[in-house]
Design a protein around this motif. Structure first.
Motif, short mmCIF file in Angstrom:
data_model
loop_
_atom_site.label_atom_id
_atom_site.label_comp_id
_atom_site.label_asym_id
_atom_site.label_seq_id
_atom_site.Cartn_x
_atom_site.Cartn_y
_atom_site.Cartn_z
N LEU A 172 1.40 19.59 3.14
CA LEU A 172 0.35 19.06 3.99
C LEU A 172 0.86 18.77 5.40
O LEU A 172 2.02 18.41 5.57
N PRO A 173 0.00 18.89 6.39
CA PRO A 173 0.41 18.54 7.77
C PRO A 173 0.82 17.07 7.83
O PRO A 173 0.24 16.21 7.16
N LYS A 174 1.83 16.79 8.62
CA LYS A 174 2.31 15.42 8.75
C LYS A 174 1.30 14.57 9.49
O LYS A 174 0.64 15.01 10.42
N GLN A 195 -19.93 10.37 6.62
CA GLN A 195 -20.54 11.65 6.26
C GLN A 195 -19.50 12.73 5.99
O GLN A 195 -19.82 13.77 5.41
N GLU A 196 -18.27 12.50 6.41
CA GLU A 196 -17.19 13.47 6.16
C GLU A 196 -16.45 13.20 4.86
O GLU A 196 -15.65 14.03 4.43
N LYS A 197 -16.69 12.06 4.25
CA LYS A 197 -16.00 11.72 3.01
C LYS A 197 -16.46 12.64 1.88
O LYS A 197 -17.63 13.03 1.79
N SER A 198 -15.54 12.95 0.98
CA SER A 198 -15.82 13.93 -0.07
C SER A 198 -16.98 13.52 -0.96
O SER A 198 -17.84 14.34 -1.30
N ALA A 226 -6.90 16.26 -1.05
CA ALA A 226 -7.16 17.46 -1.85
C ALA A 226 -7.86 18.54 -1.03
O ALA A 226 -7.57 19.73 -1.16
N GLU A 227 -8.78 18.11 -0.16
CA GLU A 227 -9.53 19.10 0.62
C GLU A 227 -8.61 19.88 1.55
O GLU A 227 -8.84 21.07 1.81
N GLU A 228 -7.56 19.24 2.05
CA GLU A 228 -6.63 19.94 2.93
C GLU A 228 -5.82 20.97 2.15
O GLU A 228 -5.46 22.03 2.69
N LEU A 229 -5.50 20.66 0.90
CA LEU A 229 -4.81 21.65 0.06
C LEU A 229 -5.71 22.85 -0.20
O LEU A 229 -5.24 24.00 -0.23
N GLN A 230 -7.01 22.59 -0.40
CA GLN A 230 -7.95 23.70 -0.58
C GLN A 230 -7.92 24.60 0.63
O GLN A 230 -7.90 25.82 0.52
N GLU A 272 -7.24 24.85 -9.70
CA GLU A 272 -6.51 24.16 -10.76
C GLU A 272 -5.42 23.26 -10.18
O GLU A 272 -5.25 22.11 -10.60
N ASP A 273 -4.68 23.77 -9.19
CA ASP A 273 -3.62 22.97 -8.58
C ASP A 273 -4.20 21.80 -7.77
O ASP A 273 -3.63 20.71 -7.75
N VAL A 274 -5.33 22.04 -7.12
CA VAL A 274 -5.96 20.97 -6.35
C VAL A 274 -6.42 19.86 -7.28
O VAL A 274 -6.24 18.67 -7.00
N ARG A 275 -7.02 20.23 -8.41
CA ARG A 275 -7.46 19.21 -9.38
C ARG A 275 -6.26 18.45 -9.94
O ARG A 275 -6.31 17.23 -10.12
N ARG A 276 -5.15 19.18 -10.20
CA ARG A 276 -3.96 18.51 -10.71
C ARG A 276 -3.41 17.52 -9.69
O ARG A 276 -3.06 16.39 -10.04
N TYR A 277 -3.37 17.93 -8.43
CA TYR A 277 -2.91 17.02 -7.37
C TYR A 277 -3.79 15.78 -7.32
O TYR A 277 -3.28 14.65 -7.25
N GLU A 278 -5.10 15.96 -7.35
CA GLU A 278 -6.02 14.83 -7.23
C GLU A 278 -5.85 13.86 -8.40
O GLU A 278 -5.83 12.63 -8.21
N GLU A 279 -5.71 14.40 -9.61
CA GLU A 279 -5.54 13.54 -10.79
C GLU A 279 -4.21 12.79 -10.74
O GLU A 279 -4.15 11.58 -11.04
N LEU A 280 -3.14 13.47 -10.34
CA LEU A 280 -1.83 12.82 -10.24
C LEU A 280 -1.81 11.80 -9.12
O LEU A 280 -1.20 10.73 -9.25
#
Length: 223
Positions: free
Chosen positions: A55-57, A71-74, A9-13, A20-28
């Motif tokens: 997203l980047p491959k 420490q980098e984890k969300s 999700a963070e990469e989509l941000q 809204e789209d990021v939250r939808r992606y994370e939930e799905l």
């Protein structure tokens, strides 16, 4: 397409997708991990494909893939974000020597326990981490009666962040919770709470996070 083992999700941000789209992606994404894509609606499966195509491959194998540090984890950064906001706020800056907010003490010890046990903090762990929310409220409530009560706007730091960038982070105390009471402890009361909450957090995290099921690490040293 290779399915990611952790949400991206963070990469989509970073790519400019709306909150809204990021939250939808994370939930799905979480739903698919638990129940499989076959149970998703066609438009939801199409949305996931579109998100993952943007997203980047990443390499199909583990070779060459860079793993995030703890420490980098969300989830870790989410806790640290709220702790930093408290430490920088006037309510903490104006406290007398030896005083500390109970919420600050709690978050400091939660991060300390995570540093000690080093859980994976993938989806299984973060799902279990949600169980800590009502426990945090319970632990804070237990000391509030003997504390000096000040006020802190728990929602403001996240709202300010959302003005600057898209984020799927949730409020520390949950959506719709407008409780601003900020118990402040001093001296022996603060030290007692620090030791107590450290033990409680260590016990809960060690027992509930799936990635720590086979951990052989001893209990973390007392603060």
């Amino acid at each position: 397409m290779v399915k990611d083992e952790i949400s991206r999700a963070e990469e989509l941000q970073a790519l400019g997708w709306t909150a809204e789209d990021v939250r939808r992606y994370e939930e799905l994404w979480e739903y698919r991990q638990r129940w499989g894509a076959i149970n998703l609606e066609p438009e939801d499966r199409a949305f996931l494909r579109r998100a993952e195509a943007a997203l980047p491959k990443r390499p199909a194998s583990g070779k060459g893939a860079q793993k995030k540090t703890l420490q980098e984890k969300s989830h870790y950064r989410w806790l640290a974000f709220h702790l930093d906001a408290m430490k920088a706020s006037p309510v903490e800056q104006d406290l007398a020597e030896g005083e500390a907010g109970a919420w600050r003490i709690l978050l400091e010890q939660e991060l300390r326990v995570l540093d000690h046990y080093e859980p994976v903090l993938g989806l299984p762990d973060t799902l279990k981490a949600r169980d800590l929310q009502p426990l945090r409220e319970q632990w804070i409530g237990e000391v509030a009666g003997d504390a000096r009560l000040l006020e802190f706007d728990f929602a403001a730091p996240l709202e300010e962040l959302r003005q600057r960038e898209s984020t799927s982070w949730k409020p520390l105390r949950g959506e719709g919770n407008d409780d601003r009471r900020y118990p402040v402890l001093a001296g022996e009361a603060a030290e007692n709470f620090r030791r107590h909450i450290h033990q409680e957090l260590a016990r809960q995290i060690r027992a509930s996070f799936p990635s720590l099921k086979d951990s052989g690490k001893p209990e973390p040293p007392a603060p």
